[in-house]
Design an enzyme around this catalytic site. Structure first.
Site, PDB file in Angstrom:
ATOM      1  N   THR A 210       2.551  -6.024  -4.185  1.00 12.03           N
ATOM      2  CA  THR A 210       1.753  -7.030  -3.648  1.00 12.03           C
ATOM      3  C   THR A 210       2.090  -8.360  -4.352  1.00 12.03           C
ATOM      4  OG1 THR A 210       0.183  -5.369  -3.091  1.00 12.03           O
ATOM      5  CG2 THR A 210      -0.379  -7.591  -2.861  1.00 12.03           C
ATOM      6  N   ARG A 238      -1.423   3.324   7.677  1.00 13.72           N
ATOM      7  CA  ARG A 238      -2.177   3.148   6.807  1.00 13.72           C
ATOM      8  C   ARG A 238      -2.350   1.488   6.322  1.00 13.72           C
ATOM      9  NH1 ARG A 238      -1.470   0.357   1.394  1.00 13.72           N
ATOM     10  NH2 ARG A 238      -2.972   1.573  -0.017  1.00 13.72           N
ATOM     11  N   VAL A 239      -3.597   1.141   5.957  1.00 14.96           N
ATOM     12  CA  VAL A 239      -3.620  -0.293   5.890  1.00 14.96           C
ATOM     13  C   VAL A 239      -4.446  -0.333   4.320  1.00 14.96           C
ATOM     14  CG1 VAL A 239      -5.005  -2.554   6.470  1.00 14.96           C
ATOM     15  CG2 VAL A 239      -3.994  -0.942   8.163  1.00 14.96           C
ATOM     16  N   GLY A 240      -3.999  -0.915   3.711  1.00 20.42           N
ATOM     17  CA  GLY A 240      -4.632  -1.258   2.339  1.00 20.42           C
ATOM     18  C   GLY A 240      -5.704  -2.600   2.085  1.00 20.42           C
ATOM     19  N   ASP A 241      -5.895  -2.929   0.958  1.00 17.78           N
ATOM     20  CA  ASP A 241      -6.697  -3.932   0.778  1.00 17.78           C
ATOM     21  C   ASP A 241      -6.386  -5.379   1.043  1.00 17.78           C
ATOM     22  OD1 ASP A 241      -4.950  -3.780  -1.450  1.00 17.78           O
ATOM     23  OD2 ASP A 241      -6.284  -4.582  -2.631  1.00 17.78           O
ATOM     24  N   THR A 261      -4.167  -7.026  -6.654  1.00 17.14           N
ATOM     25  CA  THR A 261      -2.739  -6.186  -6.533  1.00 17.14           C
ATOM     26  C   THR A 261      -3.341  -4.726  -7.005  1.00 17.14           C
ATOM     27  OG1 THR A 261      -1.926  -6.830  -8.437  1.00 17.14           O
ATOM     28  CG2 THR A 261      -1.369  -8.132  -6.758  1.00 17.14           C
ATOM     29  N   GLY A 262      -2.560  -3.739  -6.558  1.00 12.17           N
ATOM     30  CA  GLY A 262      -2.719  -2.456  -7.224  1.00 12.17           C
ATOM     31  C   GLY A 262      -3.373  -1.444  -5.968  1.00 12.17           C
ATOM     32  N   GLY A 264      -5.229  -0.235  -3.383  1.00 12.09           N
ATOM     33  CA  GLY A 264      -5.965  -0.631  -2.307  1.00 12.09           C
ATOM     34  C   GLY A 264      -7.205   0.079  -2.003  1.00 12.09           C
TER      35      GLY A 264
END
Ligand code: GLY
Length: 363
Positions: A210, A238-241, A261-262, A264
């Site tokens: 990210t 899948r959706v992250g942060d 970043t990282g 999520g």
């Protein structure tokens, strides 16, 4: 140096005092992969450009770069080998936000997120709808899977094993099990050693790279962007942060901006960027606000270091007065055992540089 009043009121109040007193200035911060993004954004700020124009143009460099395998074109794909991108933007002066998630085939999701913000009555579009929206505005659909990312995906598929150590994507039952980078050499004879070693590394430790980029200009205006290909080998959808306003990004024109970043999943559970902005509103320095948020993540695991060791996450924060900071969950060590803090990019008009992040835990 702290004034007597700041000293008597403690560090949190001291932050609040500085916020009121300091003059805004052009400043851009970003994740460690953002030195070029910061430089581009600063160029735009120095020419009098808008802070959102600046950060979106900055991260477009990473979105275009096939060597940044965590963002845009060349990003590592989902478990089916398809690149799915997430992004969000926030514009401080107008207090507006936009986001896209699970967007396929469009290399600049941050620009699409911006269009969602500017041209719709919505904040987030996902999947097929986001793609159709992007195409309606003239974005070209293309295959975002580079040969390098495809190789890493194949290596990941071949690294998986059932209980008896077998995998349908490797040689037949008569072949010896292959579990090391050395064995990979036979299967990919035309790929150089460095690329194979990288492919094995990302196959066995799926990254959540990210880029987050935050900007402040001399008028005191702020904006931010976060754009990503998300967790490598994720389940499709899948959706992250990164596209979640308040998790991967938050900007409050009265206070400051924050991003992440990282991993999520852990950030979503603490609404990280919003938590950090609220901590700054309460008077914390950006670095302390990032650490405060990391403490909440650690708390979600009862501060169990062995479980926390499975991931990392880094927060970035820029306050309206130009104070900034970053903190990661872990400080690592290099091969020689020397402490090696995570780093983040900063540009205050004198060129981009990397600075050390603070950290909550030490390996
Ligand atoms: N922080 C990027 C992701 O988890 O998708």
């Amino acid at each position: 140096m702290m004034t007597r009043r700041e000293w008597m009121m403690g560090p949190a109040a001291a932050g609040a005092v500085r916020l009121a007193a300091a003059q805004p200035r052009n400043i851009v911060i970003a994740s460690v992969n953002g030195e070029r993004a910061c430089a581009k954004a600063m160029e735009i700020l120095q020419a009098g450009g808008d802070t959102l124009d600046a950060v979106v143009a900055g991260v477009a460099i990473n979105e275009d770069d096939p060597e940044d395998t965590t963002v845009g074109y060349g990003g590592l794909p989902n478990e089916e080998g398809i690149v799915e991108l997430d992004a969000s933007v926030m514009h401080g002066p107008t207090r507006r936000a936009g986001a896209v998630a699970g967007l396929r085939g469009i290399r600049h999701p941050a620009q699409v997120a911006r269009l969602v913000m500017e041209r719709t009555d919505h904040v987030m579009l996902v999947g097929e709808g986001a793609l159709r929206f992007a195409k309606a505005y003239g974005f070209q659909e293309e295959n975002l899977l580079t040969e390098k990312a495809r190789l890493a995906w194949l290596v990941w598929k071949q690294s998986l094993r059932d209980a008896s150590g077998r995998n349908n994507w490797t040689d037949g039952l008569d072949a010896p099990p292959e579990k090391s980078p050395q064995a990979l050499r036979q299967r990919f004879p035309h790929v150089d050693e460095a690329t194979l070693a990288w492919a094995w590394q990302v196959a066995t430790n799926p990254p959540t790279g990210t880029i987050n980029c935050l900007a402040l200009n001399a008028k005191g205006e702020m904006s931010g962007v976060t754009t990503t290909s998300g967790l490598a080998w994720k389940i499709p959808g899948r959706v992250g942060d990164s596209p979640i306003i308040g998790a991967g990004l938050f900007v409050d024109q009265d206070v400051g901006a924050a991003g992440a970043t990282g991993r999520g999943e852990e950030n979503i559970r603490v609404a990280g960027a919003h938590t950090i902005v609220e901590a700054m509103r309460a008077g914390m320095h950006p670095r302390e606000a990032c650490l405060e948020c990391l403490k909440r993540i650690a708390r979600n695991f009862n501060n169990d270091r062995s479980r926390l060791a499975a991931f990392d996450i880094t927060f970035y924060a820029l306050r309206k007065d130009g104070a900034y900071g970053s903190a990661s969950l872990w400080r690592s060590r290099d091969k020689e055992g020397r402490p090696r803090p995570q780093r983040f990019a900063v540009n205050d008009g004198t060129g981009s540089r990397l600075e050390d992040c603070a950290w909550l835990l030490e390996r």
